[in-house]
Scaffold this motif. Structure first.
Motif, PDB file in Angstrom:
ATOM      1  N   VAL A  49     -13.401 -14.063   9.446  1.00 19.78           N
ATOM      2  CA  VAL A  49     -14.212 -15.280   9.580  1.00 19.78           C
ATOM      3  C   VAL A  49     -14.236 -15.677  11.055  1.00 19.78           C
ATOM      4  O   VAL A  49     -13.472 -15.168  11.864  1.00 19.78           O
ATOM      5  N   GLY A  50     -15.122 -16.633  11.411  1.00 19.31           N
ATOM      6  CA  GLY A  50     -15.247 -17.065  12.800  1.00 19.31           C
ATOM      7  C   GLY A  50     -16.438 -16.377  13.455  1.00 19.31           C
ATOM      8  O   GLY A  50     -17.186 -15.684  12.771  1.00 19.31           O
ATOM      9  N   THR A  51     -16.615 -16.582  14.721  1.00 20.69           N
ATOM     10  CA  THR A  51     -15.699 -17.166  15.676  1.00 20.69           C
ATOM     11  C   THR A  51     -15.529 -18.672  15.427  1.00 20.69           C
ATOM     12  O   THR A  51     -16.538 -19.384  15.284  1.00 20.69           O
ATOM     13  N   VAL A  52     -14.288 -19.113  15.438  1.00 20.60           N
ATOM     14  CA  VAL A  52     -13.970 -20.520  15.255  1.00 20.60           C
ATOM     15  C   VAL A  52     -13.505 -21.077  16.598  1.00 20.60           C
ATOM     16  O   VAL A  52     -12.708 -20.442  17.291  1.00 20.60           O
ATOM     17  N   THR A  53     -14.001 -22.272  16.923  1.00 22.47           N
ATOM     18  CA  THR A  53     -13.504 -22.952  18.126  1.00 22.47           C
ATOM     19  C   THR A  53     -12.583 -24.096  17.694  1.00 22.47           C
ATOM     20  O   THR A  53     -12.643 -24.548  16.542  1.00 22.47           O
ATOM     21  N   LEU A  54     -11.765 -24.555  18.628  1.00 26.25           N
ATOM     22  CA  LEU A  54     -10.784 -25.585  18.278  1.00 26.25           C
ATOM     23  C   LEU A  54     -11.480 -26.851  17.772  1.00 26.25           C
ATOM     24  O   LEU A  54     -11.158 -27.382  16.718  1.00 26.25           O
ATOM     25  N   MET A  55     -12.452 -27.313  18.571  1.00 22.65           N
ATOM     26  CA  MET A  55     -13.201 -28.509  18.170  1.00 22.65           C
ATOM     27  C   MET A  55     -14.592 -28.094  17.706  1.00 22.65           C
ATOM     28  O   MET A  55     -15.096 -27.063  18.154  1.00 22.65           O
ATOM     29  N   PRO A  56     -15.222 -28.892  16.826  1.00 23.98           N
ATOM     30  CA  PRO A  56     -16.575 -28.520  16.390  1.00 23.98           C
ATOM     31  C   PRO A  56     -17.530 -28.491  17.579  1.00 23.98           C
ATOM     32  O   PRO A  56     -17.354 -29.256  18.527  1.00 23.98           O
ATOM     33  N   GLN A  57     -18.534 -27.605  17.518  1.00 19.13           N
ATOM     34  CA  GLN A  57     -19.582 -27.585  18.553  1.00 19.13           C
ATOM     35  C   GLN A  57     -20.859 -27.017  17.937  1.00 19.13           C
ATOM     36  O   GLN A  57     -20.804 -26.224  16.994  1.00 19.13           O
ATOM     37  N   PRO A  58     -22.038 -27.432  18.479  1.00 19.27           N
ATOM     38  CA  PRO A  58     -23.304 -27.058  17.810  1.00 19.27           C
ATOM     39  C   PRO A  58     -23.826 -25.671  18.164  1.00 19.27           C
ATOM     40  O   PRO A  58     -24.720 -25.168  17.491  1.00 19.27           O
ATOM     41  N   ARG A 100     -32.613 -19.129  17.999  1.00 16.83           N
ATOM     42  CA  ARG A 100     -31.479 -18.393  18.569  1.00 16.83           C
ATOM     43  C   ARG A 100     -31.112 -17.169  17.740  1.00 16.83           C
ATOM     44  O   ARG A 100     -30.067 -16.575  17.955  1.00 16.83           O
ATOM     45  N   LEU A 101     -31.956 -16.832  16.768  1.00 21.87           N
ATOM     46  CA  LEU A 101     -31.736 -15.622  15.967  1.00 21.87           C
ATOM     47  C   LEU A 101     -33.083 -14.989  15.622  1.00 21.87           C
ATOM     48  O   LEU A 101     -33.976 -15.684  15.132  1.00 21.87           O
ATOM     49  N   TRP A 102     -33.221 -13.684  15.927  1.00 21.48           N
ATOM     50  CA  TRP A 102     -34.480 -12.970  15.693  1.00 21.48           C
ATOM     51  C   TRP A 102     -34.220 -11.701  14.888  1.00 21.48           C
ATOM     52  O   TRP A 102     -33.220 -11.011  15.137  1.00 21.48           O
ATOM     53  N   ARG A 103     -35.143 -11.416  13.952  1.00 19.57           N
ATOM     54  CA  ARG A 103     -35.092 -10.132  13.240  1.00 19.57           C
ATOM     55  C   ARG A 103     -36.038  -9.150  13.911  1.00 19.57           C
ATOM     56  O   ARG A 103     -37.136  -9.550  14.342  1.00 19.57           O
ATOM     57  N   ILE A 104     -35.635  -7.877  13.921  1.00 24.98           N
ATOM     58  CA  ILE A 104     -36.543  -6.810  14.366  1.00 24.98           C
ATOM     59  C   ILE A 104     -36.529  -5.774  13.245  1.00 24.98           C
ATOM     60  O   ILE A 104     -35.829  -4.754  13.323  1.00 24.98           O
ATOM     61  N   PRO A 105     -37.284  -6.021  12.167  1.00 18.33           N
ATOM     62  CA  PRO A 105     -37.152  -5.179  10.969  1.00 18.33           C
ATOM     63  C   PRO A 105     -37.503  -3.724  11.208  1.00 18.33           C
ATOM     64  O   PRO A 105     -36.893  -2.840  10.619  1.00 18.33           O
ATOM     65  N   GLU A 106     -38.473  -3.479  12.116  1.00 18.12           N
ATOM     66  CA  GLU A 106     -38.863  -2.080  12.331  1.00 18.12           C
ATOM     67  C   GLU A 106     -37.722  -1.265  12.928  1.00 18.12           C
ATOM     68  O   GLU A 106     -37.717  -0.041  12.856  1.00 18.12           O
ATOM     69  N   HIS A 107     -36.745  -1.930  13.505  1.00 17.43           N
ATOM     70  CA  HIS A 107     -35.574  -1.226  14.053  1.00 17.43           C
ATOM     71  C   HIS A 107     -34.296  -1.554  13.264  1.00 17.43           C
ATOM     72  O   HIS A 107     -33.204  -1.168  13.679  1.00 17.43           O
ATOM     73  N   ARG A 108     -34.397  -2.290  12.209  1.00 13.86           N
ATOM     74  CA  ARG A 108     -33.241  -2.780  11.440  1.00 13.86           C
ATOM     75  C   ARG A 108     -32.204  -3.381  12.404  1.00 13.86           C
ATOM     76  O   ARG A 108     -31.045  -2.969  12.458  1.00 13.86           O
ATOM     77  N   ALA A 109     -32.682  -4.336  13.189  1.00  9.50           N
ATOM     78  CA  ALA A 109     -31.834  -4.936  14.230  1.00  9.50           C
ATOM     79  C   ALA A 109     -31.974  -6.455  14.217  1.00  9.50           C
ATOM     80  O   ALA A 109     -32.916  -7.011  13.630  1.00  9.50           O
ATOM     81  N   LEU A 110     -31.013  -7.107  14.859  1.00 10.00           N
ATOM     82  CA  LEU A 110     -31.067  -8.552  15.075  1.00 10.00           C
ATOM     83  C   LEU A 110     -30.780  -8.814  16.547  1.00 10.00           C
ATOM     84  O   LEU A 110     -30.038  -8.045  17.178  1.00 10.00           O
ATOM     85  N   ILE A 111     -31.365  -9.876  17.065  1.00 11.27           N
ATOM     86  CA  ILE A 111     -30.911 -10.396  18.362  1.00 11.27           C
ATOM     87  C   ILE A 111     -30.438 -11.817  18.104  1.00 11.27           C
ATOM     88  O   ILE A 111     -31.135 -12.600  17.452  1.00 11.27           O
ATOM     89  N   ASN A 112     -29.236 -12.129  18.568  1.00 13.77           N
ATOM     90  CA  ASN A 112     -28.765 -13.511  18.402  1.00 13.77           C
ATOM     91  C   ASN A 112     -28.233 -14.041  19.715  1.00 13.77           C
ATOM     92  O   ASN A 112     -27.685 -13.302  20.529  1.00 13.77           O
ATOM     93  N   LEU A 122     -26.533 -17.283  19.336  1.00 13.99           N
ATOM     94  CA  LEU A 122     -26.095 -18.491  18.641  1.00 13.99           C
ATOM     95  C   LEU A 122     -25.163 -19.327  19.522  1.00 13.99           C
ATOM     96  O   LEU A 122     -25.203 -20.554  19.487  1.00 13.99           O
ATOM     97  N   GLY A 123     -24.307 -18.654  20.294  1.00 14.97           N
ATOM     98  CA  GLY A 123     -23.430 -19.395  21.210  1.00 14.97           C
ATOM     99  C   GLY A 123     -22.331 -20.166  20.502  1.00 14.97           C
ATOM    100  O   GLY A 123     -22.017 -21.288  20.898  1.00 14.97           O
ATOM    101  N   PHE A 124     -21.771 -19.579  19.472  1.00 15.26           N
ATOM    102  CA  PHE A 124     -20.601 -20.148  18.778  1.00 15.26           C
ATOM    103  C   PHE A 124     -20.803 -21.528  18.156  1.00 15.26           C
ATOM    104  O   PHE A 124     -20.050 -22.459  18.446  1.00 15.26           O
ATOM    105  N   PRO A 125     -21.784 -21.693  17.277  1.00 15.88           N
ATOM    106  CA  PRO A 125     -21.736 -22.929  16.493  1.00 15.88           C
ATOM    107  C   PRO A 125     -20.490 -22.853  15.617  1.00 15.88           C
ATOM    108  O   PRO A 125     -20.192 -21.807  15.041  1.00 15.88           O
ATOM    109  N   SER A 126     -19.720 -23.935  15.556  1.00 13.76           N
ATOM    110  CA  SER A 126     -18.486 -23.892  14.761  1.00 13.76           C
ATOM    111  C   SER A 126     -18.180 -25.277  14.213  1.00 13.76           C
ATOM    112  O   SER A 126     -18.406 -26.282  14.881  1.00 13.76           O
ATOM    113  N   LYS A 127     -17.665 -25.282  12.990  1.00 16.34           N
ATOM    114  CA  LYS A 127     -17.257 -26.567  12.382  1.00 16.34           C
ATOM    115  C   LYS A 127     -15.888 -27.002  12.899  1.00 16.34           C
ATOM    116  O   LYS A 127     -15.391 -28.048  12.513  1.00 16.34           O
TER     117      LYS A 127
END
Ligand SMILES: Cc1cc2nc3c(=O)[nH]c(=O)nc-3n(C[C@H](O)[C@H](O)[C@H](O)COP(=O)(O)O)c2cc1C
Length: 365
Positions: A94-103, A109-121, A123-128
């Motif tokens: 699980v994670g990445t988890v940060t000590l304090m929550p952050q957005p 911040r997330l893209w699918r590239i289905p023709e290559h079965r790939a993702l680009i993200n 996200l920059g560590f959103p964490s609860k």
């Protein structure tokens, strides 16, 4: 069984949704699977996840029930791991988890590239945040499942205070995790990868080992060893890799996870060069396998390697083991191939190896 629930039939629906929304929906589904035994049995039947072979393997002092794990980032906040375990994963990180929550970073911040079965993200560590995630790890656990927690520091923490944050994260998760992963390879947070430098990674590992000692003392000497793994970027140059490895070995880590996503765009249309973030999935496969082979050659068995990056089929997973990994992890493969990929991987890795078939595949690719 109604065929409408087959993943190939769900995919056209899911792929029309915003990728983050679709992922959120998948997590809600998996959480329900964890809560309802009838749903768990149904999912296991649909994904052929019943009667999986036992394939125990000892890595870093831990008894993994099989070689296949869920990579970090899929269940960042430990919301759905009990349900995901129904697929037979030997370990879930699980994670990445940060000590304090952050957005995290602003959307999109997330893209699918289905023709290559790939993702680009990026996200920059959103964490609860660590306290909530630690609560979610408590309570019953599927038998045999190894639970890892991938930890990272909060945005904006001055570099001097970063080792202290890792030590605090260690103490929050030590009672609930089987291993911890230090994520120093995220390409989406400025300054993050600097922690892959020899001195820097050593500073983090020393802080973590001190926390481990403190925890051992606190728990009256009964605390388990709790191995520490470091996750690396496939974009390290050979010289950087040598430098990092010196820091990792001297810092006393117990294993390496290779690899995180890449900032390169191998084989992709030029327009994807403009989209900043980490690329995962099929185009990452060979880069990651080559990195593992280099790592294996340099380490000479001193530390175990957990191989991740572009595993979309049993053959891809076998290649990671051939390159020197003891365990594998999957993320993007689960998105494109669906849940049935996991039992397929477990069955194929548990079966006797077929070196000729692998050699043939290599020479034809
Ligand atoms: C959307 C997304 C989020 C991710 N988040 C994390 C993360 O929080 N921490 C981490 O160590 N790796 C993260 N990763 C990297 C994956 O754990 C994995 O190393 C990488 O995606 C390569 O594996 P794959 O090709 O099977 O996806 C993320 C990957 C994706 C696609």
């Amino acid at each position: 069984m109604p065929r409408v629930f087959e993943y190939s039939r769900l995919w056209p629906l899911l792929s029309r949704m915003d990728p983050e929304r679709a992922h959120r929906l998948a997590l809600v589904f998996w959480r329900e699977v964890g809560r309802r035994p009838w749903l768990r049995r149904w999912v296991q039947r649909m994904a052929h996840a019943q009667d999986l072979p036992r394939d125990p393997v000892q890595v870093a002092g831990l008894a993994f029930p099989n070689r296949v794990g869920l990579a970090a980032g899929y269940d960042k906040d430990a919301y759905a791991w009990r349900g995901l375990a129904a697929l037979g994963f030997g370990h879930i990180e699980v994670g990445t988890v940060t000590l304090m929550p952050q957005p995290g970073n602003p959307r999109p911040r997330l893209w699918r590239i289905p023709e290559h079965r790939a993702l680009i993200n990026r996200l920059g560590f959103p964490s609860k945040g660590a306290p909530l995630v630690a609560r979610r790890l408590q309570g019953p656990r599927p038998p045999g499942l190894i639970l890892g927690v991938n930890i990272g520091h909060n945005h904006g923490v001055p570099p001097k205070a970063v080792p202290e944050q890792y030590a605090r994260l260690f103490l929050v998760f030590a009672p609930w995790a089987d291993y911890l992963t230090v994520n120093v390879s995220c390409p989406n947070v400025p300054g993050y990868q600097q922690w892959q430098g020899k001195k820097e990674v050593m500073r983090l590992l020393v802080a973590l080992r001190q926390a481990r000692e403190a925890w051992r003392r606190l728990s009256g000497g009964n605390g388990r060893g709790l191995p520490i793994f470091v996750k690396l970027s496939p974009d390290l140059s050979p010289a950087q890799l040598d430098d990092t490895l010196e820091g990792i070995v001297r810092g006393g880590a117990e294993g390496i996870i290779a690899t995180n996503t890449t900032t390169r765009r191998p084989g992709l249309d030029p327009r994807w060069q403009q989209v900043p973030g980490g690329l995962s999935g099929a185009p990452l496969r060979d880069l990651s396998t080559q990195f593992i082979a280099d790592l294996h050659q340099r380490l000479q068995g001193r530390l175990p390697i957990i191989g991740v990056g572009g595993i979309m089929s049993p053959e891809d997973a076998q290649e990671k083991l051939q390159a020197g990994a003891q365990l594998v992890q999957v993320f993007t493969g689960l998105v494109y191939e669906g849940p049935a990929l996991i039992p397929r991987l477990i069955r194929s890795l548990a079966a006797p190896k077929q070196p000729e078939a692998l050699a043939q595949r290599r020479s034809s690719s």
